[in-house]
Structures are given as C-alpha cells and as structure tokens.
Design a protein around this motif. Structure first.
Motif, mmCIF file in Angstrom:
data_model
loop_
_atom_site.group_PDB
_atom_site.id
_atom_site.type_symbol
_atom_site.label_atom_id
_atom_site.label_comp_id
_atom_site.label_asym_id
_atom_site.label_seq_id
_atom_site.Cartn_x
_atom_site.Cartn_y
_atom_site.Cartn_z
ATOM 1 N N ALA A 160 -6.002 21.759 0.796
ATOM 2 C CA ALA A 160 -6.556 20.881 1.825
ATOM 3 C C ALA A 160 -5.909 19.500 1.761
ATOM 4 N N MET A 161 -5.727 18.961 0.567
ATOM 5 C CA MET A 161 -5.074 17.660 0.450
ATOM 6 C C MET A 161 -3.640 17.729 0.951
ATOM 7 N N THR A 162 -2.952 18.836 0.689
ATOM 8 C CA THR A 162 -1.582 18.997 1.164
ATOM 9 C C THR A 162 -1.544 19.041 2.688
ATOM 10 N N GLU A 163 -2.497 19.726 3.309
ATOM 11 C CA GLU A 163 -2.538 19.769 4.771
ATOM 12 C C GLU A 163 -2.796 18.378 5.345
ATOM 13 N N THR A 164 -3.685 17.615 4.714
ATOM 14 C CA THR A 164 -3.923 16.240 5.153
ATOM 15 C C THR A 164 -2.649 15.414 5.046
ATOM 16 N N LEU A 165 -1.948 15.557 3.930
ATOM 17 C CA LEU A 165 -0.695 14.823 3.730
ATOM 18 C C LEU A 165 0.339 15.198 4.785
ATOM 19 N N GLU A 166 0.491 16.491 5.061
ATOM 20 C CA GLU A 166 1.489 16.918 6.046
ATOM 21 C C GLU A 166 1.138 16.403 7.435
ATOM 22 N N THR A 167 -0.140 16.344 7.760
ATOM 23 C CA THR A 167 -0.546 15.785 9.047
ATOM 24 C C THR A 167 -0.170 14.316 9.137
ATOM 25 N N LEU A 168 -0.406 13.583 8.066
ATOM 26 C CA LEU A 168 0.001 12.177 8.030
ATOM 27 C C LEU A 168 1.508 12.025 8.158
ATOM 28 N N TRP A 169 2.250 12.906 7.507
ATOM 29 C CA TRP A 169 3.705 12.814 7.556
ATOM 30 C C TRP A 169 4.219 13.089 8.974
ATOM 31 N N GLU A 170 3.574 14.019 9.674
ATOM 32 C CA GLU A 170 3.957 14.283 11.063
ATOM 33 C C GLU A 170 3.652 13.061 11.937
ATOM 34 N N ALA A 171 2.552 12.370 11.643
ATOM 35 C CA ALA A 171 2.241 11.144 12.378
ATOM 36 C C ALA A 171 3.268 10.060 12.079
ATOM 37 N N VAL A 172 3.674 9.948 10.822
ATOM 38 C CA VAL A 172 4.717 8.991 10.458
ATOM 39 C C VAL A 172 6.003 9.288 11.220
ATOM 40 N N ASP A 173 6.354 10.562 11.345
ATOM 41 C CA ASP A 173 7.569 10.928 12.065
ATOM 42 C C ASP A 173 7.531 10.441 13.513
ATOM 43 N N VAL A 174 6.365 10.568 14.153
ATOM 44 C CA VAL A 174 6.238 10.072 15.526
ATOM 45 C C VAL A 174 6.332 8.548 15.552
ATOM 46 N N LEU A 175 5.617 7.881 14.652
ATOM 47 C CA LEU A 175 5.676 6.421 14.605
ATOM 48 C C LEU A 175 7.100 5.917 14.383
ATOM 49 N N GLU A 176 7.844 6.610 13.554
ATOM 50 C CA GLU A 176 9.197 6.182 13.216
ATOM 51 C C GLU A 176 10.201 6.447 14.337
ATOM 52 N N ARG A 177 10.030 7.558 15.044
ATOM 53 C CA ARG A 177 11.057 7.985 16.004
ATOM 54 C C ARG A 177 10.728 7.641 17.449
ATOM 55 N N ASP A 178 9.508 7.209 17.711
ATOM 56 C CA ASP A 178 9.132 6.919 19.090
ATOM 57 C C ASP A 178 9.837 5.664 19.584
ATOM 58 N N ARG A 179 10.533 5.782 20.699
ATOM 59 C CA ARG A 179 11.290 4.679 21.275
ATOM 60 C C ARG A 179 11.292 4.805 22.790
ATOM 61 N N ARG A 180 11.705 3.748 23.443
ATOM 62 C CA ARG A 180 11.968 3.797 24.876
ATOM 63 C C ARG A 180 13.480 3.765 25.092
ATOM 64 N N TYR A 181 13.944 4.593 25.997
ATOM 65 C CA TYR A 181 15.366 4.652 26.310
ATOM 66 C C TYR A 181 15.592 4.383 27.792
ATOM 67 N N LEU A 182 16.837 4.060 28.107
ATOM 68 C CA LEU A 182 17.267 3.870 29.486
ATOM 69 C C LEU A 182 18.381 4.859 29.783
ATOM 70 N N ASN A 183 18.204 5.623 30.853
ATOM 71 C CA ASN A 183 19.211 6.576 31.306
ATOM 72 C C ASN A 183 20.386 5.803 31.897
ATOM 73 N N LEU A 184 21.568 5.997 31.341
ATOM 74 C CA LEU A 184 22.771 5.288 31.788
ATOM 75 C C LEU A 184 23.468 6.009 32.933
ATOM 76 N N SER A 185 22.969 7.163 33.325
ATOM 77 C CA SER A 185 23.523 7.898 34.463
ATOM 78 C C SER A 185 22.357 8.389 35.321
ATOM 79 N N PRO A 186 21.645 7.437 35.943
ATOM 80 C CA PRO A 186 20.372 7.787 36.576
ATOM 81 C C PRO A 186 20.489 8.353 37.988
ATOM 82 N N TYR A 187 21.680 8.351 38.556
ATOM 83 C CA TYR A 187 21.847 8.802 39.940
ATOM 84 C C TYR A 187 22.273 10.258 39.948
#
Length: 424
Positions: free
Chosen positions: A328-355
């Motif tokens: 159970a503690m391992t599952e809690t840890l893995e859930t937190l790690w998945e949340a960290v992955d989103v926090l770390e990788r979430d960004r806004r981008y701009l499409n450079l070829s939007p047409y």
C-alpha cells in the motif's frame, strides 16, 4: 514485496515505539532517524513565540508512567505502549482509589481490546488510556499512580528537507510527526515522503520540492508564521497522511477546488485505473486546513488512503505496523511519483506551423516515439498537441481534453519540439 516497500515498512517499525507529541525529545529523536536518510534543517522555536493567532506551548517530555494495583502489579504501563498516557499529561505521584482514579481513565467500550489515543495539549491535566476489558477487571484499589513527566519552557521542533530545482517555484509536501505509536497516522506518510525525496534527488527537477516534517496544527501554523514570504512561492502542495492502510486512495481538493494540484491529482488517479475517491475541501482534517486558510489560500490538497476517522483502527493501538503494508505504501509512492511527472513535464507550447496541419511523415514523426504498439494513439497525441498548442493550453489541458494519457501527450510534444514544430 519491493525493496522500497521493505525500506518504508522498516522505517515505520523503527519509529513506532517512540513517544511523540507536539513538542519534546520524541520529536527530536524521530527527526534524527529521518535525518539518517535525508539531510534535514531542524528548527527549534522557543516556548512563548507568537505564531499567527497561536503561541508555541511549553515543551512536554515523559520518562515513565504506570498504575500499580494493591499487589504491586502494573495494570497500566507506559513502557508497554506510549498510548497508555494522555499526551501532555502533567506530573503525578499519588495513591488513589479506583473511584478517584476513574475520571482520569479513558477507554473504548465499543472496542474493549484496544487502547485509545488521547491528548490534552492546551488544558493542563493528566490521564491514562487503557483497554476497556482491563478497566472492567480492576479491583477497588488503592493504586499507586505515577506520571514522570515535565511540562516546562522549551521549544517546538520541526524540520525541512529541500530538493533544489531549476526554478524557485516550490512544491510542498507536508507530514505531521506529532503522533506517538500510530503507524498509519502518520508514520506511513513520513516513510513515503522520505522515499519520494530520495527519488527526486536522483534527478534535477524543474521545481524546487520542500518537505516539511512538523507537529500537526501548531507545527504547520508555526511554519507558515515563520515563512510568510516564502509561502508565496508554493505553486502546489500535498499534505500526506494515512498512506499505508489497505484502503483505496483518497484525494481531498484544495480550498480553491481547481488549483493546479487538484487537476494533476484527479488526472493521475483517473488515468492510473486505481480505485480512488476525490472529495471536496472542508476546513477539518489535517494541515491542509492551515495551508488553505483564507489568508494564505495555497494550492495544497491532501492525499490519504482511507481518510482520518473512517477506519476502526484510527487513533487506537490497532494502528500498529501490522496494519500498514509495504504494498500500500508503494502504491501511494507511485501515485505521488506520477503526479510529480505531470508537475515536472506540464508546459505550454506554441505551434510554429499553425496554418494547416504540418506534414509529419516527411519529418519522420510517425512512429518516432520509441516503438509504442499503438501508433494511432501516437499520431492522435501529436495532432492534439499541434492543434491546441496556441500558448493558452498546457499539456495537461490537452491530455484532459483528448482523453489521452499525460505521458503520451508529453512525449508527443517533445518529438514535435525536436522537429522544430513547437516552442515552449
């Protein structure tokens, strides 16, 4: 059972016998043991210090406590369980009849074989907790009653561990360390936090991660009082508690209800397929209610398994190391790690070829994401990222709107960025 699960459970077992409270040597010893795994900055805040609307109380320490029956047998013994003494009990040395002693005895008649957990932090008194079946068998007395404790000017102790990131923006992980022999509430949370910090140290995170190990309520209030300027840097946070029981995961939203951490946790839990519950904020619970008090209103939620008060072992001697599981503690840890992955990788981008839609085939982007079996989902992730990368939508926005897993969307964005089609 994984090695990390074994480590977490071993830490729970090691910390379990210590008598902790909101102050005192039990807290210091707990932090010393945690400090063997993580470098900690330990803070000592003197008695009488004004912290927001509160005042740091006197420091409490206890050496021994017992009740002896007329034959000299210890019918209540602090060395058997630190739960036997009401937290913050004042010193006692007296001979009492059972009738005189009875107002100071606390039991659970509905759970007669369990010792309850009771405290009296801010009203000076004393007491013992015991099994109701023990109380039912006690003769009239007299009893020798001893509590060898001190309540005197001292300090409140808390500690921080910081994993520095590329940005000064902070993610807070907060655990309470004031409970005595209670494994799920909250030694499991402490053990999971230690492993999360160790895992974060293996990478150079984008955000700075601040771990706070403090007594419940007064400790969080003290941290907020001493860190008012820093509190504004906290972009997301979690109060971690009850992390090791076998119930399903529960996420409690921040006061805002739609803070970044709320969206991250709800997405991660939904995408994981793990049984879970999401509940709205209420101003009762753990220290999320301090971080979410209206003057601060931080984006801090709470992650538990079975919530406080919702399992029969809560605040009793049944909340022992056998009640929490490495899995159970391992599952809690893995859930937190998945949340960290989103926090770390979430960004806004701009499409450079939007047409119009850029030609992905000539850029080698079809099938470019490392041999995933579902190439159609790869393609859909790239098309969604291109379409919604207008500077206003984050990758989490795109994952939620498309119904695709966040890691797939984030990998698609990296591939498109590498091909010169996106900029952050």
């Amino acid at each position: 059972m994984s090695d990390v699960g074994r480590r977490m459970h071993a830490l729970v077992e090691r910390l379990y016998p210590l008598c902790r409270s909101i102050t005192g040597d039990g807290v210091r010893r707990t932090l010393e043991i945690v400090g063997e795994s993580l470098p900690l900055e330990v803070h000592e805040v003197p008695t009488g210090t004004e912290v927001l609307d509160w005042t740091v109380p006197k420091e409490w320490n206890i050496r021994d406590a017992y009740v002896k029956d007329p034959s000299g047998r210890k019918v209540i013994d602090f060395t058997e369980s630190s739960l036997h003494v009401v937290g913050y009990s004042t010193p006692v040395s007296a001979t009492l009849t059972l009738d005189e002693l009875r107002p100071h005895l606390h039991t659970l008649p509905e759970q007669p074989d369990l010792i309850p957990y009771r405290t009296s932090y801010y009203a000076e008194t004393w007491g013992f907790c015991l099994r109701h079946e023990t109380l039912a068998a006690l003769p009239p007395g007299p009893y020798e009653v001893v509590i060898d404790s001190t309540l005197a000017d001292g300090h409140l102790t808390y500690a921080e561990h910081v994993v520095p990131g590329e940005s000064a923006d902070e993610v807070l992980v907060s655990c309470h360390i004031c409970h005595p022999s209670l494994a799920n509430d909250n030694l499991a949370g402490v053990a999971v936090a230690v492993e999360l910090a160790l895992r974060l140290a293996e990478r150079r995170p984008r955000h700075t991660y601040r771990f706070v190990f403090a007594p419940g309520t007064i400790g969080a209030i003290t941290w907020l009082a001493l860190n008012r300027d820093r509190a504004g840097r906290i972009g997301a946070g979690l109060v971690l508690a009850c992390a090791g029981d076998r119930g399903s995961l529960t996420y409690k939203r921040s006061r805002r209800g739609n803070a970044g951490i709320d969206r991250v946790m709800e997405h991660v839990l939904r995408a994981s397929g793990r049984p879970h519950t999401v509940v709205d904020f209420s101003p009762y619970g753990y220290d999320e209610r301090q971080y979410c008090s209206p003057g601060f209103d931080l984006g801090v939620g709470s992650l538990t398994r079975t919530p406080y008060g919702a399992y029969p072992e809560y605040h009793t001697s049944a909340d022992n190391p056998g009640f929490v599981s490495p899995e159970a503690m391992t599952e809690t840890l893995e859930t937190l790690w998945e949340a960290v992955d989103v926090l770390e990788r979430d960004r806004r981008y701009l499409n450079l070829s939007p047409y119009g839609e850029p030609q992905l085939g000539r850029r080698g982007l079809y099938g470019s994401l490392g041999g995933r079996s579902d190439t159609k989902r790869d393609q859909m992730a790239m098309l969604w990222v291109l379409n919604l990368s207008d500077g206003d939508h984050s990758l989490l926005d795109i994952a939620e709107r498309s119904g695709l897993p966040f890691p797939l969307v984030a990998d698609a964005a990296l591939a498109l960025q590498s091909a010169g089609l996106l900029k952050e």
